[in-house]
Scaffold this motif. Sequence first.
Motif, PDB file in Angstrom:
ATOM      1  N   MET D   1       0.839  -1.214   0.000  1.00  0.00           N
ATOM      2  CA  MET D   1       0.000   0.000   0.000  1.00  0.00           C
ATOM      3  C   MET D   1       0.868   1.256   0.000  1.00  0.00           C
ATOM      4  O   MET D   1       1.877   1.315   0.695  1.00  0.00           O
ATOM      5  N   ASP D   2       0.481   2.228  -0.797  1.00  0.00           N
ATOM      6  CA  ASP D   2       1.263   3.469  -0.888  1.00  0.00           C
ATOM      7  C   ASP D   2       0.830   4.430   0.220  1.00  0.00           C
ATOM      8  O   ASP D   2      -0.016   5.292   0.028  1.00  0.00           O
ATOM      9  N   TYR D   3       1.429   4.242   1.396  1.00  0.00           N
ATOM     10  CA  TYR D   3       1.007   5.016   2.570  1.00  0.00           C
ATOM     11  C   TYR D   3       1.193   6.528   2.346  1.00  0.00           C
ATOM     12  O   TYR D   3       0.415   7.337   2.826  1.00  0.00           O
ATOM     13  N   THR D 298      -7.992   3.024   3.305  1.00  0.00           N
ATOM     14  CA  THR D 298      -7.182   1.801   3.204  1.00  0.00           C
ATOM     15  C   THR D 298      -8.032   0.545   3.397  1.00  0.00           C
ATOM     16  O   THR D 298      -7.586  -0.559   3.053  1.00  0.00           O
TER      17      THR D 298
END
Lengths: 303, 303, 303, 303
Positions: D1-3, D298
Amino acid sequence: MDYQAVLEQVAADVAPLVGSGRPAEYIPALAAVDPYRFGMAVADVDGEVHGVGDWQEPFSVQSITKVFTLALVLALGTGDLWKYVGREPSGNPFNSLVQLEYENGIPRNPFINAGALVVTDRLQALTGDARGTLLEFLRAESGNDGLEFDPVVAESESAHGDRNFALAYFMASCGNMRGPVSRVLEHYFWQCSVAMNCRDLVLAARFLARHGVRADGSRLLTRSEAKQVNAVMLTCGTYDAAGDFAYRVGLPGKSGVGGEIIAVMPGQYTLCVWSPGLDARGNSVAGVAALDRFTTLTGLSVF
Amino acid sequence: MDYQAVLEQVAADVAPLVGSGRPAEYIPALAAVDPYRFGMAVADVDGEVHGVGDWQEPFSVQSITKVFTLALVLALGTGDLWKYVGREPSGNPFNSLVQLEYENGIPRNPFINAGALVVTDRLQALTGDARGTLLEFLRAESGNDGLEFDPVVAESESAHGDRNFALAYFMASCGNMRGPVSRVLEHYFWQCSVAMNCRDLVLAARFLARHGVRADGSRLLTRSEAKQVNAVMLTCGTYDAAGDFAYRVGLPGKSGVGGEIIAVMPGQYTLCVWSPGLDARGNSVAGVAALDRFTTLTGLSVF
Amino acid sequence: MDYQAVLEQVAADVAPLVGSGRPAEYIPALAAVDPYRFGMAVADVDGEVHGVGDWQEPFSVQSITKVFTLALVLALGTGDLWKYVGREPSGNPFNSLVQLEYENGIPRNPFINAGALVVTDRLQALTGDARGTLLEFLRAESGNDGLEFDPVVAESESAHGDRNFALAYFMASCGNMRGPVSRVLEHYFWQCSVAMNCRDLVLAARFLARHGVRADGSRLLTRSEAKQVNAVMLTCGTYDAAGDFAYRVGLPGKSGVGGEIIAVMPGQYTLCVWSPGLDARGNSVAGVAALDRFTTLTGLSVF
Amino acid sequence: MDYQAVLEQVAADVAPLVGSGRPAEYIPALAAVDPYRFGMAVADVDGEVHGVGDWQEPFSVQSITKVFTLALVLALGTGDLWKYVGREPSGNPFNSLVQLEYENGIPRNPFINAGALVVTDRLQALTGDARGTLLEFLRAESGNDGLEFDPVVAESESAHGDRNFALAYFMASCGNMRGPVSRVLEHYFWQCSVAMNCRDLVLAARFLARHGVRADGSRLLTRSEAKQVNAVMLTCGTYDAAGDFAYRVGLPGKSGVGGEIIAVMPGQYTLCVWSPGLDARGNSVAGVAALDRFTTLTGLSVF
């Protein structure tokens, strides 16, 4: 009325109860008192005193001082006391914080601990020496210059005073404490430690039966203020047992944790009884019974 | 004492307050009353009555009936009433459930709603007709055979009575309700609806100033029981304002939501005042002020 | 994961606790249940069910229905439910009136009795038949068309329902009850009486592990709503023991007074355990222990 | 996941809320903070950190320290902590004395002030230097040796700490305070004054997402203890808004009066957000919204 005969009858009647209940044990000085003590005295408005049993034996007056400090603040103050403390029965134990929190740090009345701390704080602000002012007043009214604080009791109260510290800090957090907490508590603990006997107390409280007039004839309180102090004693003077005390005894009264109780018949007499065994709500078992008996035998109650 | 002159002075003094406060509005019959009404009466122990203003105008007696049903249960009962209801001030609003839950369904005293429901339940069990017994007593003491329930008020109370149903079901859940909830509430609502005026009420309450003796000379209560009812009135008769009422007025008293208040000076007189505007705690604004003024002018209070 | 093996291990581990605690005794139907019963089942998100012990034995689901009625109101309602009931843990027993009075008749959450009464009131307003809507839903999700109310239990609940009547009348007095109190309570008592077994319940609750999707693939709740129901279960589902349940078990769960508990691991499984002996706060002793053991053995909790 | 992308989206979405609410004003150091600050950071279990806005700006961590002192006592203690403090949500404000009195001086949980004082008292007893132990731990976990107490904040907290003194003295009066009140409070105030930024905090809290394992790979808590701390955070971490926080955010979290909040997704990540404007229950307005948005975007919450 032959008060001496009445007192002797009362003492005989309640003798089986003397020793019942449990003396306060939270400080050594109180726990050490003989639970079988019983004394009682009456003073008429002219200062004639009768007594029975251990009526000349001194004890710690404890919460009884709350009556005198209240009267002194009403006498010396600017009339704003009731902004800082209420005059309603609390319906809760004398050292509860619950109601104090719900009511933003304004104690219900001057006869629970929180309220008495507010009164001491005011007396200190008015006089610069709350405990000294109290002692001087008690000596003058009782005519007993030998009255003194008991430093051992005062220190002991302080050492076991966490709950009172909690009450005072809580009120401070609500803005209802003028002086520093430590100073107010010091005066409070010393006040409670005064040693007096039943004779001293019936004389000292006599201004409440004399509608506000002191022993020397000068006026401490207006007639209306004296009525008000008596009213607050009746509704709030015996912790969460005020209703039962009014029902049984029918007089304004104030009790202390040492087993002492004073009571007032306005216009007629003051009473003091002392017996250390306490009931579950902190009032002297034999003491309440003796007052009940006294008003029944004399037929003299406010109701 | 010239009671008529005192009453007229009192009426003049409190005139600016008449109309202050807010009449009860939870039922139409109360909301419709003219807020500018003011009546007051006094009866001495021999039954001589004086009045001023709207003293002969009838109104719903509401909570004042709680005094009479308590006296009737004490007179008729087997002495066990105090197992089911206490006699301590509640320190809470008259219809609160909080304390009732903490104290397992035993109401604090007979003058809050929950306590009065217990008293009505007992009176019903003792007589089979609680409301009829009350009405008969009120007629006899007031000498007014025309006293009646007001069915419109009674129905209206029932229709707006959810809180009282909650109190009664709660006590039933704790085992402190002998009869069926619906029956007890029906009698309770009808009792509250009795229409009387100040004259009727000072006469009906006269047994409390006569140490328990009824109008016809027979004894309803022992001297001790009469003292007890007066004591409970003083500590519990004006909801959570009992301390303030004692402080200001200095008499046992009981207020009702219609703006009526009765008060008793044992051995001397009974008072009734009526003015519909209520303060935040449910007591008549002009009514409390009038009683305060009366005891100040006469110098006659219990303190 | 071999759920069957885990269940058998759990059953063996908690066997010594089965029979501990006390079954609910306030109605005969519950008091008569054998306290030594223990059943447990798990369903994965695809509907595969495993069980152990008395997992196919039906019992009164009681408070477990509060989860389903909440979900139905969220699914059918207009989004205003949270104006009438909160979603905070109460910190008080499930049938307390204290907090309800302090908070003006708005119950803390939908899983204490007062809150569930509000939910039933809303479901009734939305559907005209709260209990029928619930029964239809439970049959569809469990695939068990034989599910029925137990009229003996329902009548018994009503006959012993004084406290619930008090809660409902109190809320009515605050304006937080749309339908007549008697109608709302009737539906509430019937809902609680549905008889189901562990297999039925793990299937019926499966939509909570499937992020809102029903057995037939249709959506009951949005993903966000499903998360919300799980969150309320975790913080409020086990009365005043919610913190301890989260600490020990670490799953959203809801308990009933019959000794049943359902729990949800979102995305993975639903659990149901039943054993009648309750602890002091009304949760099954063996049931909580079994769930604790299950999450420990599988390492699968939300924390 | 692209935090990083998620954080930037969150920051954009909640920007309109930054500045809403009111910063804490009871001490000058907090009142002086710019209310338009907003920072947020996330750390995965391997220690990779992303941040947005004022994420590297230090602030007083205040109540966030309660999580770390709890973990340290669980790690160092003898397992008896839960005899002195509970683990149930309080349903009351963080500094209330009411529940503490009803429950004999045992605080409901370690995250209200009274409970945190008990934890500090225990940590002091275990280590002889509660605040030093905390600081050392925070430095080690965050990898930031520059972390320090802020003496101005600590002194200011003490000067405005009457309510905390009241809590501590009350517990002392119940026997639930081992050390002297003044010493415990001193350590407590200093602990709260530690200045950290979002980066420091997500790293320091990482052991809670790593099931108890510290940054250096050593174990601070057992897996079971880590689960327990997370459970207590979820049910008790945001004062009397814990239910709402769970409902909206769906993560264990702990807030501080400076407007900071940490949250944990076990096995995945830790979050920290900071924005000074508080809602009525003392939680950051923009902070809660940002966490809500993060779990929604998310799809990663515990429910």
